[in-house]
Design a protein around this motif. Sequence first.
Motif, PDB file in Angstrom:
ATOM      1  N   UNK A  18       0.813  -1.211   0.000  1.00 34.95           N
ATOM      2  CA  UNK A  18       0.000   0.000   0.000  1.00 34.95           C
ATOM      3  C   UNK A  18       0.850   1.266   0.000  1.00 34.95           C
ATOM      4  N   UNK A  19       2.121   1.145   0.321  1.00 34.10           N
ATOM      5  CA  UNK A  19       3.023   2.285   0.363  1.00 34.10           C
ATOM      6  C   UNK A  19       4.213   1.971  -0.530  1.00 34.10           C
ATOM      7  N   UNK A  38       8.293   1.113   0.121  1.00 32.07           N
ATOM      8  CA  UNK A  38       8.805  -0.212  -0.214  1.00 32.07           C
ATOM      9  C   UNK A  38      10.083  -0.109  -1.027  1.00 32.07           C
ATOM     10  N   UNK A  39      10.138   0.899  -1.888  1.00 25.74           N
ATOM     11  CA  UNK A  39      11.327   1.047  -2.727  1.00 25.74           C
ATOM     12  C   UNK A  39      12.523   1.568  -1.948  1.00 25.74           C
ATOM     13  N   UNK A  40      12.272   2.369  -0.931  1.00 23.80           N
ATOM     14  CA  UNK A  40      13.385   2.977  -0.208  1.00 23.80           C
ATOM     15  C   UNK A  40      13.885   2.125   0.946  1.00 23.80           C
ATOM     16  N   UNK A  41      12.998   1.700   1.843  1.00 22.75           N
ATOM     17  CA  UNK A  41      13.482   0.982   3.029  1.00 22.75           C
ATOM     18  C   UNK A  41      13.165  -0.505   3.030  1.00 22.75           C
ATOM     19  N   UNK A  42      12.420  -0.994   2.066  1.00 24.81           N
ATOM     20  CA  UNK A  42      12.019  -2.398   2.101  1.00 24.81           C
ATOM     21  C   UNK A  42      12.482  -3.225   0.922  1.00 24.81           C
ATOM     22  N   UNK A  43      13.414  -2.713   0.136  1.00 22.78           N
ATOM     23  CA  UNK A  43      13.824  -3.425  -1.068  1.00 22.78           C
ATOM     24  C   UNK A  43      14.435  -4.789  -0.748  1.00 22.78           C
ATOM     25  N   UNK A  44      15.288  -4.856   0.261  1.00 29.56           N
ATOM     26  CA  UNK A  44      15.899  -6.134   0.624  1.00 29.56           C
ATOM     27  C   UNK A  44      14.850  -7.124   1.124  1.00 29.56           C
ATOM     28  N   UNK A  45      13.908  -6.626   1.916  1.00 29.68           N
ATOM     29  CA  UNK A  45      12.838  -7.483   2.413  1.00 29.68           C
ATOM     30  C   UNK A  45      12.016  -8.033   1.247  1.00 29.68           C
ATOM     31  N   UNK A  46      11.663  -7.178   0.296  1.00 32.60           N
ATOM     32  CA  UNK A  46      10.829  -7.604  -0.828  1.00 32.60           C
ATOM     33  C   UNK A  46      11.560  -8.593  -1.733  1.00 32.60           C
ATOM     34  N   UNK A  47      12.856  -8.447  -1.887  1.00 28.90           N
ATOM     35  CA  UNK A  47      13.628  -9.407  -2.681  1.00 28.90           C
ATOM     36  C   UNK A  47      13.625 -10.786  -2.023  1.00 28.90           C
ATOM     37  N   UNK A  48      13.469 -10.853  -0.726  1.00 29.00           N
ATOM     38  CA  UNK A  48      13.504 -12.116   0.005  1.00 29.00           C
ATOM     39  C   UNK A  48      12.166 -12.808   0.145  1.00 29.00           C
ATOM     40  N   UNK A  53       2.799 -13.401  -4.327  1.00 30.35           N
ATOM     41  CA  UNK A  53       1.396 -13.370  -4.761  1.00 30.35           C
ATOM     42  C   UNK A  53       0.558 -12.513  -3.824  1.00 30.35           C
ATOM     43  N   UNK A  54       0.839 -12.605  -2.533  1.00 28.80           N
ATOM     44  CA  UNK A  54       0.149 -11.769  -1.550  1.00 28.80           C
ATOM     45  C   UNK A  54       0.444 -10.292  -1.809  1.00 28.80           C
ATOM     46  N   UNK A  55       1.687  -9.960  -2.083  1.00 26.44           N
ATOM     47  CA  UNK A  55       2.069  -8.582  -2.370  1.00 26.44           C
ATOM     48  C   UNK A  55       1.321  -8.069  -3.604  1.00 26.44           C
ATOM     49  N   UNK A  56       1.311  -8.864  -4.681  1.00 26.72           N
ATOM     50  CA  UNK A  56       0.612  -8.453  -5.909  1.00 26.72           C
ATOM     51  C   UNK A  56      -0.882  -8.229  -5.643  1.00 26.72           C
ATOM     52  N   UNK A  57      -1.495  -9.150  -4.891  1.00 25.10           N
ATOM     53  CA  UNK A  57      -2.925  -9.019  -4.585  1.00 25.10           C
ATOM     54  C   UNK A  57      -3.203  -7.784  -3.739  1.00 25.10           C
ATOM     55  N   UNK A  58      -2.362  -7.549  -2.740  1.00 25.80           N
ATOM     56  CA  UNK A  58      -2.554  -6.378  -1.873  1.00 25.80           C
ATOM     57  C   UNK A  58      -2.287  -5.085  -2.639  1.00 25.80           C
ATOM     58  N   UNK A  59      -1.403  -5.126  -3.600  1.00 21.41           N
ATOM     59  CA  UNK A  59      -1.084  -3.928  -4.388  1.00 21.41           C
ATOM     60  C   UNK A  59      -2.178  -3.635  -5.423  1.00 21.41           C
ATOM     61  N   UNK A  60      -2.680  -4.688  -6.060  1.00 20.35           N
ATOM     62  CA  UNK A  60      -3.679  -4.515  -7.119  1.00 20.35           C
ATOM     63  C   UNK A  60      -5.099  -4.392  -6.573  1.00 20.35           C
TER      64      UNK A  60
END
Length: 181
Positions: free
Chosen positions: A136-137, A141-151, A158-165
């Motif tokens: 949602x933010x 996500x791009x600034x402080x969560x990039x490493x987390x999202x890569x992992x 799929x959860x991220x895509x659903x929550x984003x879309x």
Amino acid sequence: MSYYDVDAILTDAQKLPCTFEIDVPGLGYLDGNPGGTIKAGTKLDLPLWLGVMLAVSTGNNPGSQPLVTLDFPAPLQQRVVNALKADPNSVDLRAQAPHFYPLGAQIMDLFEDDDIVDVLTETFRTRAARIADHAHNAQGALTDGADFLRGLDETERQLFRSAHEGPKGVKTWSQNLKKTT
């Protein structure tokens, strides 16, 4: 789960440590010995589907011991479980296994370890909240969560895509509803 589910196929291909309990003639190619025999006590990493099949097989002798015993795969070893207990957000699940949660579910069907089930459940619950926050933010996500999202493993992606879309779909539906009324 569908027969053609690519994620299920890739999960079944995950390597699982197995120990052969008896000598098995003709399977030496699994250990790099074509046409040879695998000796009792040999440890091999086999695909999940094959390890499970050999673990439930007793050969031609019903009631005898299984051909192999299964061990926990590396992504569910105690060091990883301890790291997940300490801080679920700090573990790179994708590096452990791209399909971490489906692998965990299949392994728990085999071993029935309540402690690991609790750890996996709490890990998903904790990480899902952070995933939704990042979805949602997007700027954060791009600034402080990039490493987390890569992992993220595939389930979390799929959860991220659903929550984003999801919010986009609700907004589109709401706008279409206003147009028709």
